[in-house]
Design an enzyme around this catalytic site. Structure first.
Site, PDB file in Angstrom:
ATOM      1  N   ASP A  14       0.841  -1.297   0.033  1.00 22.36           N
ATOM      2  CA  ASP A  14      -0.068   0.066   0.214  1.00 22.36           C
ATOM      3  C   ASP A  14       0.798   1.324  -0.058  1.00 22.36           C
ATOM      4  O   ASP A  14       1.682   1.555   1.048  1.00 22.36           O
ATOM      5  CB  ASP A  14      -0.775   0.101   1.097  1.00 22.36           C
ATOM      6  CG  ASP A  14      -1.955   1.023   1.338  1.00 22.36           C
ATOM      7  OD1 ASP A  14      -2.900   0.859   2.038  1.00 22.36           O
ATOM      8  OD2 ASP A  14      -1.580   2.084   0.463  1.00 22.36           O
ATOM      9  N   ASP A 108      -3.392   2.099  -5.473  1.00 19.83           N
ATOM     10  CA  ASP A 108      -2.130   2.236  -4.871  1.00 19.83           C
ATOM     11  C   ASP A 108      -2.116   0.893  -4.066  1.00 19.83           C
ATOM     12  O   ASP A 108      -1.138   0.979  -3.155  1.00 19.83           O
ATOM     13  CB  ASP A 108      -2.073   3.461  -4.030  1.00 19.83           C
ATOM     14  CG  ASP A 108      -2.630   3.475  -2.703  1.00 19.83           C
ATOM     15  OD1 ASP A 108      -3.863   2.850  -2.686  1.00 19.83           O
ATOM     16  OD2 ASP A 108      -2.084   3.990  -1.833  1.00 19.83           O
ATOM     17  N   GLU A 109      -2.513  -0.050  -4.232  1.00 16.51           N
ATOM     18  CA  GLU A 109      -2.631  -1.342  -3.460  1.00 16.51           C
ATOM     19  C   GLU A 109      -2.933  -2.330  -4.001  1.00 16.51           C
ATOM     20  O   GLU A 109      -3.411  -2.597  -5.169  1.00 16.51           O
ATOM     21  CB  GLU A 109      -4.012  -1.161  -2.504  1.00 16.51           C
ATOM     22  CG  GLU A 109      -3.849  -0.915  -1.292  1.00 16.51           C
ATOM     23  CD  GLU A 109      -5.374  -0.983  -0.530  1.00 16.51           C
ATOM     24  OE1 GLU A 109      -5.707  -2.021   0.115  1.00 16.51           O
ATOM     25  OE2 GLU A 109      -6.292  -0.369  -0.918  1.00 16.51           O
TER      26      GLU A 109
HETATM   27  P1  TTP Z   1      -5.235   5.013   0.630  1.00 19.74           P
HETATM   28  O1  TTP Z   1      -4.103   4.135   0.323  1.00 19.74           O
HETATM   29  O2  TTP Z   1      -6.467   4.764   1.397  1.00 19.74           O
HETATM   30  O3  TTP Z   1      -4.546   6.406   1.305  1.00 19.74           O
HETATM   31  P2  TTP Z   1      -3.048   6.935   0.988  1.00 19.74           P
HETATM   32  O4  TTP Z   1      -2.251   6.144   0.135  1.00 19.74           O
HETATM   33  O5  TTP Z   1      -3.206   8.371   0.462  1.00 19.74           O
HETATM   34  O6  TTP Z   1      -2.595   7.059   2.529  1.00 19.74           O
HETATM   35  P3  TTP Z   1      -1.978   5.814   3.274  1.00 19.74           P
HETATM   36  O7  TTP Z   1      -2.255   4.484   2.604  1.00 19.74           O
HETATM   37  O8  TTP Z   1      -0.458   6.028   3.457  1.00 19.74           O
HETATM   38  O9  TTP Z   1      -2.877   5.918   4.591  1.00 19.74           O
HETATM   39  O10 TTP Z   1      -5.839   5.577  -0.847  1.00 19.74           O
HETATM   40  C1  TTP Z   1      -5.018   5.889  -1.776  1.00 19.74           C
HETATM   41  C2  TTP Z   1      -5.449   6.920  -2.825  1.00 19.74           C
HETATM   42  O11 TTP Z   1      -6.697   6.703  -3.048  1.00 19.74           O
HETATM   43  C3  TTP Z   1      -5.419   8.315  -1.925  1.00 19.74           C
HETATM   44  O12 TTP Z   1      -3.866   8.791  -2.115  1.00 19.74           O
HETATM   45  C4  TTP Z   1      -6.348   8.964  -2.428  1.00 19.74           C
HETATM   46  C5  TTP Z   1      -7.364   8.271  -2.923  1.00 19.74           C
HETATM   47  N1  TTP Z   1      -8.425   8.448  -1.993  1.00 19.74           N
HETATM   48  C6  TTP Z   1      -9.608   9.228  -2.305  1.00 19.74           C
HETATM   49  O13 TTP Z   1      -9.531  10.040  -3.188  1.00 19.74           O
HETATM   50  N2  TTP Z   1     -10.512   9.407  -1.405  1.00 19.74           N
HETATM   51  C7  TTP Z   1     -10.488   8.488  -0.089  1.00 19.74           C
HETATM   52  O14 TTP Z   1     -11.424   8.569   0.474  1.00 19.74           O
HETATM   53  C8  TTP Z   1      -9.334   7.609  -0.035  1.00 19.74           C
HETATM   54  C9  TTP Z   1      -9.614   6.935   1.127  1.00 19.74           C
HETATM   55  C10 TTP Z   1      -8.381   7.504  -0.929  1.00 19.74           C
HETATM   56 MG    MG Z   2      -2.050   4.132   0.351  1.00 22.06          MG
END
Ligand code: TTP
Ligand code: MG
Length: 404
Positions: A14, A108-109
């Site tokens: 992630d 991103d996962e």
């Molecule tokens: P996440 O992996 O949930 O968040 P992140 O990568 O920003 O942070 P981390 O993993 O370190 O906690 O989501 C990936 C991307 O998806 C995030 O950069 C932006 C987008 N996203 C949104 O647009 N709205 C949201 O509510 C979420 C959760 C994510």
């Molecule tokens: Mg993330």
């Protein structure tokens, strides 16, 4: 005697603060600052934010008004989806290079199945170290990775030491590390179920294992209760699936002159089956249902399918089913064939099912030979290995398999 089972090694990758991290990379003057990606204003919400902004309490999906109050000095950016999607594809290439099976979950996962490549979780940790380093050096971004014997634990683990984390969670860690976590961390427990469980005094994942079956079934239903309890014990059998997009693999070809001779039809069925089986092996997939598609000279089209007792990635098995379908289920009534296709659906990662106790030795041999032939083709090119039967073909000019 049962077949020896390899210990599963699953990684969950992630990216950290993904959109924000990409923006900071693109503009180094943002490094170290609270950065929020999202639309400002009364109706806007936060997409994500840098870890500097999280210190102020800003979170994804928070109303922008609230984020502005919590962190008045943040730098706001509106976000560039095209850029993030391209970045996601670049990261995906690195993952594909490292792991035989990659299941993307979001932009991103992804889950990676390293079973058989990494012999145990420790070896999985070494893969994760290398992967993080490759992402850092070639993309200038950080990822957090969880390493575990299944998907659920891997996902929990990747989140345990964010950002730039690497956590190995083994079955032995379940009582000490999983059980104290809040119940809402269990997959499938949303706000509604969460509230009902909390009403039963189930606050942690460990608490769930202390509740009577009936009480749990009343909240989650009988099968839901079984599912939750398995997760709470740290058990999750779900396979890492290569791609949610790939539902079938097929290959078809249209002929300038209709095929009329049974030998030509048979060779065409074999050639298509070979192409499909090779594509399955390339993707580390096996399929359960074989399809054929036949179009006659007068444009009548048939599609017929049959489900096999076991999934396969072998041309021999695919072509056997394709021939039977052709023989038993197609009535051409004298007309020739303009188009012929073979496909396989019901895809799953190779080796994800129960390993058959009595694997047919012929089949094992066939698979070994197919893999050897695949390897030679990889090195020497497409035409290096061709079956004797196909050498006599006069109708073929290889066609690309399609994945949909
Ligand atoms: P996440 O992996 O949930 O968040 P992140 O990568 O920003 O942070 P981390 O993993 O370190 O906690 O989501 C990936 C991307 O998806 C995030 O950069 C932006 C987008 N996203 C949104 O647009 N709205 C949201 O509510 C979420 C959760 C994510
Ligand atoms: Mg993330």
């Amino acid at each position: 005697m049962s077949a020896p089972e390899l210990p599963r090694v699953i990684l969950h990758v992630d990216m950290d603060a993904f959109y924000a991290a990409v923006e900071v990379r693109e503009d180094p003057s943002l490094a170290g600052k609270p950065v929020i990606v999202g639309h400002r204003g009364r109706r806007g919400v936060v997409s994500t934010c840098s870890y500097e902004a999280r210190r102020f309490g800003v979170r994804s999906a928070m109303p922008s008004v609230r984020a502005e109050r919590l962190c008045p000095d943040a730098v706001w950016l509106r976000g560039r989806m095209g850029l993030y999607a391209r970045e996601s594809r670049e990261i995906r290439k690195i993952l594909d290079d490292v792991a035989p099976v990659v299941e993307p979950l979001s932009i991103d996962e992804a889950f990676l199945d390293m079973t058989g490549v990494a012999r145990d979780l420790e070896a999985g940790r070494r893969v994760a170290v290398e992967l993080k380093e490759r992402i850092r050096s070639s993309r200038r971004l950080t990822a957090s990775i969880g390493v575990a014997p299944n998907k659920f634990l891997a996902k929990i683990a990747s989140d345990m030491d964010k950002p730039d984390g690497l956590v190995v969670l083994s079955a032995a860690d379940v009582p000490g590390k999983l059980w104290p976590m809040p119940i809402r961390r269990l997959w499938g427990v949303g706000p509604k179920t969460g509230a009902r469980l909390e009403a039963l005094s189930i606050r942690t994942i460990g608490d769930l294992l202390k509740v009577a079956d009936d009480d749990l079934a009343r909240v989650a239903g009988a099968s839901g209760a079984r599912h939750l309890r398995a997760l709470a014990r740290g058990e999750d059998e779900r396979a890492v699936i290569r791609s949610h997009e790939a539902k079938s693999i097929s290959e078809e070809r249209t002929y300038d002159e209709d095929l009329t001779h049974p030998d030509d039809v048979d060779r065409a069925l074999l050639a298509r089956s070979e192409g499909v089986a090779r594509e399955l092996r390339r993707g580390h997939l096996q399929g359960r249902t074989v399809h054929i598609k036949v179009r006659s000279g007068d444009y009548t089209t048939w599609t017929r399918s049959r489900t096999l007792p076991e999934p396969t990635d072998l041309a021999e098995v695919v072509v056997r089913a394709a021939r039977e379908l052709f023989r038993d289920r197609i009535r051409l009534r004298g007309s020739g064939i303009r188009l012929l296709g073979v496909g396989v659906s019901g895809l799953e990662p190779a080796g994800s099912g129960q390993p058959g106790l009595f694997v047919d030795p012929d089949e094992r041999r066939a698979r070994r030979m197919a893999r050897a032939a695949d390897a030679v083709r990889e090195r020497l090119g497409e035409d290096a290995v061709t079956r004797a039967r196909l050498l006599r073909r006069r109708d073929e000019a290889g066609s690309l398999p399609s994945v949909d």
